[in-house]
Design an enzyme around this catalytic site. Structure first.
Site, PDB file in Angstrom:
ATOM      1  N   THR B 129       0.880  -1.181   0.000  1.00  0.00           N
ATOM      2  CA  THR B 129       0.000   0.000   0.000  1.00  0.00           C
ATOM      3  C   THR B 129       0.909   1.219   0.000  1.00  0.00           C
ATOM      4  O   THR B 129       2.127   1.098   0.144  1.00  0.00           O
ATOM      5  CB  THR B 129      -0.886   0.054   1.261  1.00  0.00           C
ATOM      6  OG1 THR B 129      -0.038   0.362   2.376  1.00  0.00           O
ATOM      7  CG2 THR B 129      -1.606  -1.245   1.519  1.00  0.00           C
ATOM      8  N   ASP B 130       0.323   2.412  -0.120  1.00  0.00           N
ATOM      9  CA  ASP B 130       1.147   3.625  -0.097  1.00  0.00           C
ATOM     10  C   ASP B 130       1.877   3.754   1.233  1.00  0.00           C
ATOM     11  O   ASP B 130       3.016   4.186   1.296  1.00  0.00           O
ATOM     12  CB  ASP B 130       0.264   4.858  -0.319  1.00  0.00           C
ATOM     13  CG  ASP B 130      -0.189   4.933  -1.772  1.00  0.00           C
ATOM     14  OD1 ASP B 130       0.401   4.193  -2.597  1.00  0.00           O
ATOM     15  OD2 ASP B 130      -1.123   5.701  -2.067  1.00  0.00           O
ATOM     16  N   CYS B 131       1.180   3.360   2.303  1.00  0.00           N
ATOM     17  CA  CYS B 131       1.816   3.493   3.618  1.00  0.00           C
ATOM     18  C   CYS B 131       2.672   2.280   3.987  1.00  0.00           C
ATOM     19  O   CYS B 131       3.588   2.376   4.791  1.00  0.00           O
ATOM     20  CB  CYS B 131       0.774   3.784   4.684  1.00  0.00           C
ATOM     21  SG  CYS B 131      -0.717   2.798   4.517  1.00  0.00           S
ATOM     22  N   TYR B 132       2.343   1.113   3.413  1.00  0.00           N
ATOM     23  CA  TYR B 132       3.135  -0.109   3.659  1.00  0.00           C
ATOM     24  C   TYR B 132       3.528  -0.717   2.325  1.00  0.00           C
ATOM     25  O   TYR B 132       2.897  -1.660   1.844  1.00  0.00           O
ATOM     26  CB  TYR B 132       2.308  -1.130   4.450  1.00  0.00           C
ATOM     27  CG  TYR B 132       1.987  -0.712   5.864  1.00  0.00           C
ATOM     28  CD1 TYR B 132       2.984  -0.721   6.845  1.00  0.00           C
ATOM     29  CD2 TYR B 132       0.699  -0.341   6.221  1.00  0.00           C
ATOM     30  CE1 TYR B 132       2.687  -0.341   8.139  1.00  0.00           C
ATOM     31  CE2 TYR B 132       0.400   0.039   7.520  1.00  0.00           C
ATOM     32  CZ  TYR B 132       1.400   0.034   8.481  1.00  0.00           C
ATOM     33  OH  TYR B 132       1.116   0.398   9.756  1.00  0.00           O
ATOM     34  N   PRO B 133       4.550  -0.172   1.678  1.00  0.00           N
ATOM     35  CA  PRO B 133       4.846  -0.593   0.297  1.00  0.00           C
ATOM     36  C   PRO B 133       5.417  -2.008   0.158  1.00  0.00           C
ATOM     37  O   PRO B 133       5.311  -2.606  -0.904  1.00  0.00           O
ATOM     38  CB  PRO B 133       5.868   0.446  -0.175  1.00  0.00           C
ATOM     39  CG  PRO B 133       6.445   1.017   1.077  1.00  0.00           C
ATOM     40  CD  PRO B 133       5.409   0.925   2.143  1.00  0.00           C
TER      41      PRO B 133
END
Ligand code: SF4
Ligand code: SF4
Lengths: 128, 502
Positions: B129-133
């Site tokens: 994800t954007d926060c957990y790439p």
């Protein structure tokens, strides 16, 4: 020496032990016998020098011979002394001491392996 | 009537003059004095249990990696842990099996290895994800590298357990261990006289917030356990403790052949003797605790109760089942349970362990209900063929071959003159006889040890039996062993295919 003779269901009705005794002249002193229509299991004493002959004679007829020289070993670090092994051993190798420690009478063992399957802590083995 | 408060007892602990005995010792004290004397004399009774507690596991927090990952799936030594809670928290359950080693190694072993200080391989995957790439992670760590390792067991320390035996004619491998055929043995679990909840059956002192010994260090009861069923005297509790302080002597992984893994957990619960009722309850002995022997030979939720039995009888090593002496095996360790109760006693006497008042007592009303099932299980009788063709023992092999040809069944149940099942003969048996040129009677070539089914068994049970015995048909018999039908693996696969289409 002590041996165990396993006879599978397809040959359990045949006189293979008698034939082997006659053929080899070995005196088998049978101390235990569990026989029914599905299988047979005998425990017997035999003179050391006759072992090779009787082993050959019985194996030729389809039986399986095991020398009872590696009785059950318990790993005391793994064992929690639950006693799960007690009720499955056909020859009462295991019992409780008065303080609920596990007593193991190794010399009675006929190396059937049932207790190894039972032990939840993998504490029992037959290998050296 | 004597009355004490938790504060009185804690003050005595502080002053070093508290009187603590184990639940085993309490039995004799009450016997030789009286309940009121014992209430005056004894301040705390300690209990202990050490047995297989499948419903156990631990919350682990791994800390954030760089770049960070929101773990969608995570494995520890190839055992999957549950990750549906935030990014780097996971719950490792004791009975989860290793993807590569099967029932030899499971979540219980990961827990034991962590407590032993061994390093554990962690593998995690994610979608990014954007926060957990990050999408994949591999690392190796020990318990010291985890932010938290909190053992939290949804259901532990059952008040008492059902006892297992097996009336069927095959050996069963269960979570109650190996059950020999024809009621060849009996297995049981639980600490009886030392069992925590059996010593406080009205839950007067045990509840949310009760400080206990868990895995060799201090932990807590967090509330009722799942399946808590006080009305049938099968209470349970949910417990929590810091795994980082636990000892491998009291947390041990186990593996039950043919079943799977479980965790042996040591739990000790102190019971403050606040009044005579509590004292009386802690005087319970093995002979007072009654449980049921269930027949695991019947593969249904409603296993029939063979008889009732006390822990005293079970612990004697032999019990009577239908006139036969049957040896018993305990799956939990009484010696270790004793050790736990004594250690708890010592640490209270030493002033290292204070008692707590529960914030809320365990409920004494819940009952455990079976699952609500929205789809009905078809029974063997619903799908078996009733038009089964049988043959007599004294018929010839030729006749059998003819029947198989004309009726296109591969299996012929063999029956006596009274239609009682005595064996089964298959096309394969006949080919074998022909190849050996033994044109004999059916009775001589048939298999005598027939695996059977009954009309009112669920299909799933019959399917399991087919698999286990590597056969492809089961004659269906009634309670007089009269053949009433036959069920084949084809019938079952057709049914399953239909179910799949629903
Ligand atoms: S079953 Fe295993 S752990 Fe239990 S007493 Fe026997 S050897 Fe020890
Ligand atoms: S191997 Fe068989 S005979 Fe030997 S101790 Fe185990 S159960 Fe008993």
């Amino acid at each position: 020496m002590k041996i165990r003779i396993d006879i599978s269901s397809d040959i359990v009705g045949k006189p293979i032990v008698a034939e082997s005794i006659v053929e080899t002249g070995a005196l088998l002193n049978i101390s235990q016998a569990h026989l029914d229509s599905t299988r047979g299991e005998l425990v017997a004493d035999i003179e050391n020098e006759k072992y090779t002959d009787i082993n050959k004679a019985l194996t030729k007829r389809g039986a399986k011979v095991t020398v009872l020289d590696t009785p059950i070993i318990r790993d005391e670090d793994e064992c929690i002394e639950c006693g799960a092994c007690i009720s499955v051993c056909p020859v009462d190798v295991f019992s409780f001491e008065a303080d609920w420690s596990l007593k193991v009478e190794q010399e009675k063992c006929i190396q059937c392996g049932t207790c190894i399957q039972m032990c939840p802590h993998n504490a029992l083995s037959l290998e050296r | 009537m004597v009355k004490k408060s938790i504060h009185d007892i804690n003050r005595k602990i502080e002053e070093g003059n508290v009187r603590v005995v184990t639940a085993e010792e309490m039995v004799d004290i009450v016997k030789v004095t009286s309940v009121s004397e014992a209430t005056k004399e004894v301040d705390v009774v300690t209990t202990g249990t050490f047995g297989a507690m499948c419903s156990s596991g631990a919350w682990l927090n791994f800390g954030h990696s760089d770049p960070p990952i929101k773990m969608k799936k995570v494995w520890l030594n190839d055992v999957e842990a549950y990750t549906g809670v935030a990014a780097i928290d996971a719950y490792i359950g004791a009975t989860q099996l290793s993807d590569s080693m099967g029932i030899e190694y499971g979540g219980a072993h990961v827990i034991e290895d962590l407590i032993r200080g061994k390093s554990v391989d962690v593998h995690a995957t994610s979608y990014g994800t954007d926060c957990y790439p990050r999408k994949m992670l591999n690392t190796t760590l020990t318990i010291d590298d985890l932010n938290q390792a909190i053992m939290q067991n949804p259901r532990n320390a059952y008040q008492k357990y059902n006892v297992a035996t097996n009336s069927s004619n095959t050996t069963l491998k269960t979570y109650m261990g190996i059950l020999l055929p024809n009621n060849g043995n009996v297995t049981y679990s639980g600490a009886g006289v030392l069992s925590p909840l059996s010593n406080d059956p009205n839950y007067e002192t045990i509840g949310t917030g009760t400080r206990i010994l868990l895995g060799g260090s201090q932990g807590y009861v967090t509330g009722i356990g799942t399946q808590h069923s006080p009305e049938t005297n099968f209470g349970t509790m949910m417990v929590q403790g810091d795994m980082k302080r636990m000892s491998p002597e009291y947390v041990k992984a186990a593996s039950f052949e043919g079943y799977g893994t479980s965790l042996y957990v040591g739990i000790g619960v102190p019971i403050p003797i606040l009044n005579e009722d509590i004292a009386r309850a802690t005087a319970v002995s093995d002979d007072d605790i009654v449980t049921n022997i269930l027949d695991y030979g019947v593969p249904s939720r409603n296993r029939p109760t063979i008889r009732q039995v006390t822990y005293g009888e079970l612990r004697s090593g032999m019990i009577d089942i239908a006139g036969k002496e049957v040896p018993t095996s305990s799956l939990s360790s009484f010696k270790k349970s004793r050790q736990i109760a004594s250690e708890l006693k010592e640490s209270i006497i030493q002033g290292d362990f204070n008692l707590t008042l529960p914030v809320e007592r365990l409920s004494s009303k819940t009952v455990n209900r079976p699952m609500k099932q929205t789809s009905v299980n078809p029974l063997v009788g619903d799908i078996m063929s009733e038009s089964v063709v049988t043959i007599k023992e004294n018929a010839s092999t030729y006749e059998a071959a003819n029947k198989i040809m004309t009726c296109s069944f591969n299996h012929l149940p063999v029956v006596s003159d009274k239609n009682i099942l005595t064996g089964i003969v298959t096309a394969w048996d006949i080919s074998k006889a022909v190849a050996k040129k033994e044109f004999d009677f059916v009775g001589n070539i048939m298999t005598r040890n027939v695996i059977t089914a009954t009309p009112n068994e669920p299909i799933d049970i019959a399917a399991y039996r087919l698999d286990q015995n590597l056969v492809s048909a089961l004659p269906v018999i009634d309670d007089k062993r009269n053949v009433v039908g036959i069920i084949t693996s084809d019938d079952i696969s057709k049914l399953l295919a239909r179910r799949g289409n629903l």
